[in-house]
Motif scaffolding. Structure first.
Motif, PDB file in Angstrom:
ATOM      1  N   ASP A  71       0.822  -1.218   0.000  1.00 13.36           N
ATOM      2  CA  ASP A  71       0.000   0.000   0.000  1.00 13.36           C
ATOM      3  C   ASP A  71       0.856   1.268   0.000  1.00 13.36           C
ATOM      4  N   ARG A  72       2.140   1.149  -0.343  1.00 16.51           N
ATOM      5  CA  ARG A  72       3.022   2.313  -0.330  1.00 16.51           C
ATOM      6  C   ARG A  72       3.703   2.477  -1.683  1.00 16.51           C
ATOM      7  N   TRP A  73       4.000   3.736  -2.015  1.00 16.78           N
ATOM      8  CA  TRP A  73       4.684   4.079  -3.261  1.00 16.78           C
ATOM      9  C   TRP A  73       6.115   4.478  -2.933  1.00 16.78           C
ATOM     10  N   HIS A  74       7.059   3.944  -3.716  1.00 16.83           N
ATOM     11  CA  HIS A  74       8.484   4.180  -3.479  1.00 16.83           C
ATOM     12  C   HIS A  74       9.128   4.742  -4.738  1.00 16.83           C
ATOM     13  N   SER A  75       9.856   5.850  -4.600  1.00 17.85           N
ATOM     14  CA  SER A  75      10.676   6.350  -5.708  1.00 17.85           C
ATOM     15  C   SER A  75      11.759   5.331  -6.013  1.00 17.85           C
ATOM     16  N   THR A  76      12.006   5.113  -7.296  1.00 19.54           N
ATOM     17  CA  THR A  76      13.044   4.169  -7.703  1.00 19.54           C
ATOM     18  C   THR A  76      14.286   4.869  -8.256  1.00 19.54           C
ATOM     19  N   MET A  77      14.242   6.178  -8.428  1.00 22.05           N
ATOM     20  CA  MET A  77      15.383   6.929  -8.955  1.00 22.05           C
ATOM     21  C   MET A  77      16.399   7.168  -7.840  1.00 22.05           C
ATOM     22  N   PRO A  78      17.650   6.758  -8.017  1.00 22.33           N
ATOM     23  CA  PRO A  78      18.665   7.088  -7.018  1.00 22.33           C
ATOM     24  C   PRO A  78      18.805   8.598  -6.839  1.00 22.33           C
ATOM     25  N   MET A  79      18.926   9.015  -5.583  1.00 23.72           N
ATOM     26  CA  MET A  79      19.112  10.425  -5.240  1.00 23.72           C
ATOM     27  C   MET A  79      20.461  10.531  -4.541  1.00 23.72           C
ATOM     28  N   VAL A  80      21.398  11.190  -5.215  1.00 25.02           N
ATOM     29  CA  VAL A  80      22.799  11.137  -4.805  1.00 25.02           C
ATOM     30  C   VAL A  80      23.249  12.504  -4.314  1.00 25.02           C
ATOM     31  N   LEU A  81      23.744  12.547  -3.088  1.00 23.47           N
ATOM     32  CA  LEU A  81      24.429  13.742  -2.587  1.00 23.47           C
ATOM     33  C   LEU A  81      25.896  13.624  -2.986  1.00 23.47           C
ATOM     34  N   ALA A  82      26.317  14.488  -3.901  1.00 24.32           N
ATOM     35  CA  ALA A  82      27.592  14.286  -4.580  1.00 24.32           C
ATOM     36  C   ALA A  82      28.791  14.915  -3.880  1.00 24.32           C
ATOM     37  N   THR A  83      28.593  15.769  -2.901  1.00 21.92           N
ATOM     38  CA  THR A  83      29.732  16.455  -2.301  1.00 21.92           C
ATOM     39  C   THR A  83      30.769  15.488  -1.725  1.00 21.92           C
ATOM     40  N   PRO A  84      30.390  14.444  -0.992  1.00 15.30           N
ATOM     41  CA  PRO A  84      31.422  13.512  -0.495  1.00 15.30           C
ATOM     42  C   PRO A  84      32.188  12.828  -1.634  1.00 15.30           C
ATOM     43  N   LEU A  85      31.498  12.487  -2.728  1.00 13.27           N
ATOM     44  CA  LEU A  85      32.176  11.887  -3.876  1.00 13.27           C
ATOM     45  C   LEU A  85      33.200  12.851  -4.455  1.00 13.27           C
ATOM     46  N   ARG A  86      32.764  14.082  -4.665  1.00 14.51           N
ATOM     47  CA  ARG A  86      33.634  15.079  -5.308  1.00 14.51           C
ATOM     48  C   ARG A  86      34.793  15.480  -4.411  1.00 14.51           C
ATOM     49  N   ASP A  87      34.615  15.377  -3.099  1.00 12.91           N
ATOM     50  CA  ASP A  87      35.733  15.648  -2.196  1.00 12.91           C
ATOM     51  C   ASP A  87      36.806  14.567  -2.294  1.00 12.91           C
ATOM     52  N   ARG A  88      36.400  13.342  -2.571  1.00 14.07           N
ATOM     53  CA  ARG A  88      37.343  12.230  -2.664  1.00 14.07           C
ATOM     54  C   ARG A  88      38.021  12.140  -4.027  1.00 14.07           C
ATOM     55  N   LEU A  89      37.386  12.648  -5.058  1.00 16.93           N
ATOM     56  CA  LEU A  89      37.859  12.409  -6.416  1.00 16.93           C
ATOM     57  C   LEU A  89      39.259  12.951  -6.714  1.00 16.93           C
ATOM     58  N   PRO A  90      39.638  14.148  -6.263  1.00 20.17           N
ATOM     59  CA  PRO A  90      40.964  14.654  -6.663  1.00 20.17           C
ATOM     60  C   PRO A  90      42.102  13.689  -6.346  1.00 20.17           C
TER      61      PRO A  90
END
Length: 351
Positions: free
Chosen positions: A74-93
């Motif tokens: 009886d519940r609806w769930h979004s299936t699109m990933p929602m990504v907070l990118a700041t931690p990724l971009r901090d690690r990338l360099p």
């Protein structure tokens, strides 16, 4: 379920929206942005009862048809990933630094091939459009590391990967293509150059060249000369070799970054998301931003690309194509909803 440590916009229409879906007839970003659907998807990120969601039943039906929401009990769930990118971009360099010298060498070699035709200024477009956002993905696809993208009855509009990212990738380039009878016009665009490239793509002289490309390593377009890349020619070989080395080096980087993504994302989709963050990071350090419109386009001769690319490995045969299926772009000057910055960046389908 997507849980956030702090508050980004509570409406996915305000996020960066990306779709990696080569054969799409219609990509989902426009659906997310219409009729308050972005807010609805945000509210359903951890699952929500129908009476907790705004909008009509027809909105839910449309979102479900595009694979953006699913009903579980009886519940609806979004299936699109929602990504907070700041931690990724901090690690990338730190993680990406060892990848840069090989790409710098490839950029120089590509410029050297283009220089005799007076086209060395087009090297950034070839590096981004044919190496980073072209062969790199083809290598991963041939190794079976990307999501399937062939349309079928269960996926009539698009298939591949779609995600939302916050904050959006500022200043990132995008690739769009117009398919002709024998060649594709490949354009590396940015917000500052998209209007000029739209005009180039719509020009009847451009479209005529795509149907009847001339022999030789360059072609005259309305905005001036541009490179013509043919299967197995020096530009193609350089891009293919550099992309293979990049893929080998990039996969451990993507594995290191994967724990920073929200839980529950399939590994092949995670590679698409993280791979885009990686190539945007690399492009920002390798290439001018933006690439001038006069140097942002090249042509790729389609016929014959399948055979040389088969050496990368066996990929599923899709819709009569070989290891590298060609996108099903319409013969139109530009897609109707914004180019798939895979809001791609990257390697869009008919968006």
């Amino acid at each position: 379920m997507t849980v956030f440590p702090h508050d980004p916009p509570q409406d996915l229409a305000r996020w960066g929206l990306h779709c990696f879906c080569l054969h799409a007839r219609r990509t989902p970003q426009g659906v997310v942005r219409m009729d308050g659907n972005g807010r609805l998807l945000w509210l359903a990120r951890a699952g929500a009862a129908r009476d907790a969601l705004p909008g009509s039943d027809s909105q839910l039906t449309l979102l479900e048809a595009f694979g953006l929401i699913a009903r579980r009990g009886d519940r609806w769930h979004s299936t699109m990933p929602m990504v907070l990118a700041t931690p990724l971009r901090d690690r990338l360099p730190g993680l990406a630094a060892p990848l840069l010298p090989g790409l710098v060498a490839a950029r120089g070699a590509i410029a050297d091939v283009l220089a005799p035709q007076g086209l060395a200024g087009h090297a950034p477009a070839v590096v981004f459009g044919h190496l980073l956002d072209g062969w790199f993905w083809d290598v991963l696809r041939a190794r079976g590391l990307l999501p399937p993208d062939a349309l079928d009855l269960a996926h009539p509009f698009w298939r591949g990967a779609v995600w939302a990212v916050w904050p959006p990738a500022a200043g990132s380039a995008g690739l769009n293509m117009v398919q002709g009878g024998q060649a594709a016009l490949c354009m590396v665009w940015a917000d500052a150059t998209i209007a000029d490239l739209r005009r180039l793509a719509a020009d009847p002289a451009t479209l005529a060249v795509l149907d009847h490309p001339p022999p030789g390593p360059l072609v005259q377009l309305p905005g001036g000369p541009a490179p013509m890349i043919r299967p197995g020619d020096p530009l193609d070989r350089l891009a293919r070799q550099a992309a293979g080395a990049l893929a080998d080096a990039a996969l451990p980087v993507l594995d290191d970054l994967a724990p920073l993504l929200p839980p529950g994302i399939a590994p092949d989709t995670a590679r698409v998301i993280l791979g885009h963050e990686l190539i945007w990071h690399l492009a920002a350090r390798l290439l001018p931003a933006p690439i001038p419109a006069a140097q942002a386009a090249f042509l790729r001769l389609d016929r014959g690309f399948q055979a040389p690319r088969a050496v990368l490995g066996q990929a599923p045969q899709r819709e009569g194509h070989g290891a590298r299926p060609e996108p099903s772009f319409q013969r139109a000057p530009w897609p109707s909803n914004a180019p798939c910055r895979s809001s791609n960046p990257m390697r869009p389908a008919a968006t």
